[in-house]
Design a protein around this motif. Structure first.
Motif, PDB file in Angstrom:
ATOM      1  N   VAL A   1       2.631   1.370  -3.791  1.00 10.09           N
ATOM      2  CA  VAL A   1       1.805   1.809  -4.925  1.00 10.09           C
ATOM      3  C   VAL A   1       1.523   3.311  -4.873  1.00 10.09           C
ATOM      4  N   CYS A   2       1.798   3.943  -3.751  1.00  7.94           N
ATOM      5  CA  CYS A   2       1.692   5.397  -3.675  1.00  7.94           C
ATOM      6  C   CYS A   2       3.055   6.056  -3.908  1.00  7.94           C
TER       7      CYS A   2
ATOM      8  N   LEU B   1      -0.711   3.484  -9.829  1.00 10.44           N
ATOM      9  CA  LEU B   1      -0.448   2.097  -9.425  1.00 10.44           C
ATOM     10  C   LEU B   1      -1.460   1.695  -8.371  1.00 10.44           C
ATOM     11  N   ARG B   2      -1.861   0.438  -8.417  1.00 13.23           N
ATOM     12  CA  ARG B   2      -2.715  -0.047  -7.330  1.00 13.23           C
ATOM     13  C   ARG B   2      -2.565  -1.559  -7.218  1.00 13.23           C
TER      14      ARG B   2
ATOM     15  N   ASP C   1       0.829  -1.207   0.000  1.00 13.15           N
ATOM     16  CA  ASP C   1       0.000   0.000   0.000  1.00 13.15           C
ATOM     17  C   ASP C   1       0.867   1.263   0.000  1.00 13.15           C
TER      18      ASP C   1
END
Lengths: 348, 348
Positions: free
Chosen positions: B96-97, B229-230, B93
């Motif tokens: 992706v940031c 992105l995730r 998490d």
């Protein structure tokens, strides 16, 4: 297509219902609906509303990080509830390390069948406490577990703060230092115990659960001689002071007659047969200060509503035995130990 | 005094026993013993070992913060367990940031009666995953709830990271952008479902749970055209792409024949009657990149073991309907929606 969408919409509305279902934890449309209706409106801010995998915000050169899970039972107790507790506990853990809160992360583990109304009340209370403490909830998560695998609501809050320049550490504690407590002890633990064990008893006793960051910031700003702070939660004052004696290897004495305890708290402790020194607080701080700073520290604490009954309760001595000793009201002496387990589980 | 101390010590040892008791959550000597024996030795680092209310460490100008609770059932599944999941989910998490992990906070909610051995295995796995992801656990908390109020172990991890300079946001997504997935989808969800619903079935299927921060850092360092992105966890690829279409208001198409799925995963999905597109992943990332950066992004991902099967799976179109459409292998078209609830609760 219209039919298809309509069906979906109406089934969302039905299942949204008045109780939490396992499907509310699936990360799909139902989770979105629950979070959007029960959580976000109460916590709204421009970082949280991005709803990304991580919240991004301004940082600091040195950080403080803390986390606590809250499993208190009952969810609501005289003076507070699990929502207020989750904010205050985490904010206070940052504050006693001299850190200023930057952001809070919030994770919920809900139990299937929980009434939505209960969740909403807890979120209202959590939001009010965050406002009181001047902190923002910037990110979160929601999971749902089945009946018999949870107990309504468990909350985990993590807090990140900007670490201050104050050296607050057991290693800073020296012989001669003064121990101050910011007010009457044992209110939180006794209020929860009484609500659970003797719900039929009418008492004015209330939990002290409160955010202490403003009071602690003022203390640290005004008084240079503060060397250690800790909030005596689980394990109570005994736990914190016995730990401190053990870690520093110094002999610490507490004066029982100086330790503030409300009559109603004494009464409840007496009825339930517990020692208030071992009982959890959620709105008190133990401060260790240099002897020449004690009066200034008392004055700074007493300026705050949460510290108006602050008292000097003991001192650090130069014997190197790592023992904490209580001078009792009757003139006796008793070694204080960190409690073994807990009088009552799930106090916070 | 010696007798007294001896009694205490021996009773600590007895109650320490082989199973977790409610008293292990009381914040007293028993909690200390549990944490000191089961948790700290596995996670040891110089910040954690301070055991203060907050951990203090070097910060960054802009921070990323994330939190997730893990309630997966069973605790152990083919390819991983709740400990590995709790590290990977939180690290991913942050990644992706575009953030680099600085520290992890860990909170445990244990159920009375849990075997110590189970906790130790989970902590071993969690520590190994943290090592693999190059992150440290710097602070934590432990609570215990009664039988019928939990389910072995719930873990909450919060991660704080240094935010990078990459703009990764749905608002950056434009018509023409390319969608890439880093490898075969649905392995995590199908492995957990199969282990739970059909434990008698022998399968080579394994969860993909893995930390992706190294792979994502390399991608972002080498390829300037990455815009979003995730990690497609709960809700699966459908959930992420439908959300993205909805948030950007753009039309996104996915090519079913390009979406990598392992044969064993197909087989399990078929047996259990679920759509693999809706199923959780814990070691995959969906990347949206500018069309001229697609080949470079594929190459960067494929250099990593976790991205060796990366594929271009779709694109963003210029219709402004906010719909995600799947072009099926059979030549048909189907609107993808975010799943409603979840095929199976407690997938992560």
């Amino acid at each position: 297509m219209i039919d298809f969408y309509d069906t979906k919409t109406s089934s969302v509305n039905q299942a949204a219902g008045q109780r939490i279902s396992l499907a509310h934890g699936g990360g799909g449309q139902l989770t979105d609906e629950l979070v959007a209706s029960c959580v976000l409106p109460r916590l709204d801010n421009c970082v949280l509303s991005q709803l990304l995998d991580s919240a991004v915000f301004r940082g600091a050169e040195r950080l403080a990080l803390t986390i606590d899970s809250y499993v208190v039972k009952p969810l609501k107790f005289p003076g507070g509830d699990i929502g207020r507790l989750a904010i205050c506990g985490t904010v206070n853990d940052l504050a006693v390390c001299g850190a200023t809160p930057l952001a809070i992360a919030l994770s919920l583990i809900l139990t299937e069948g929980l009434e939505r109304r209960v969740l909403e009340e807890v979120m209202d209370s959590l939001a009010a406490a965050a406002l009181e403490a001047r902190v923002s909830i910037v990110t979160g998560d929601t999971k749902v577990v089945g009946r018999g695998q949870g107990d309504g609501i468990y909350i985990t809050t993590a807090g990140v703060g900007a670490a201050g320049n104050h050296k607050l550490h057991p290693d800073e504690v020296r012989p001669g230092d003064t121990l101050i407590v910011s007010g009457p002890i044992a209110d939180h633990g006794m209020a929860v115990m009484l609500a659970r064990e003797m719900p039929q008893v009418q008492s004015v006793l209330k939990s002290d659960v409160a955010p202490l960051n403003e009071m602690i910031e003022r203390l640290l700003d005004r008084v240079p001689g503060v060397v250690f702070l800790r909030d005596p939660t689980r394990g109570g004052l005994s736990g914190v002071v016995a730990d401190l004696a053990n870690r520093t290897g110094l002999h610490i004495t507490l004066e029982e007659q100086e330790i503030p305890i409300r009559p109603e708290t004494w009464h409840a402790a007496d009825m339930l047969g517990v020692d208030p020194l071992d009982v959890a607080n959620e709105g008190k701080v133990l401060a260790v200060v240099r002897p020449d700073a004690a009066e200034a520290a008392l004055a700074a604490l007493r300026q705050d509503a949460h510290g108006k009954d602050a008292r000097i309760i003991g001192q650090v001595n130069d014997e190197r035995d790592g023992v904490c000793e209580l001078h009792t009201k009757m003139g006796g002496r008793r070694v204080l130990q960190k409690p073994y387990g807990e009088q009552l589980p799930r106090i916070c």
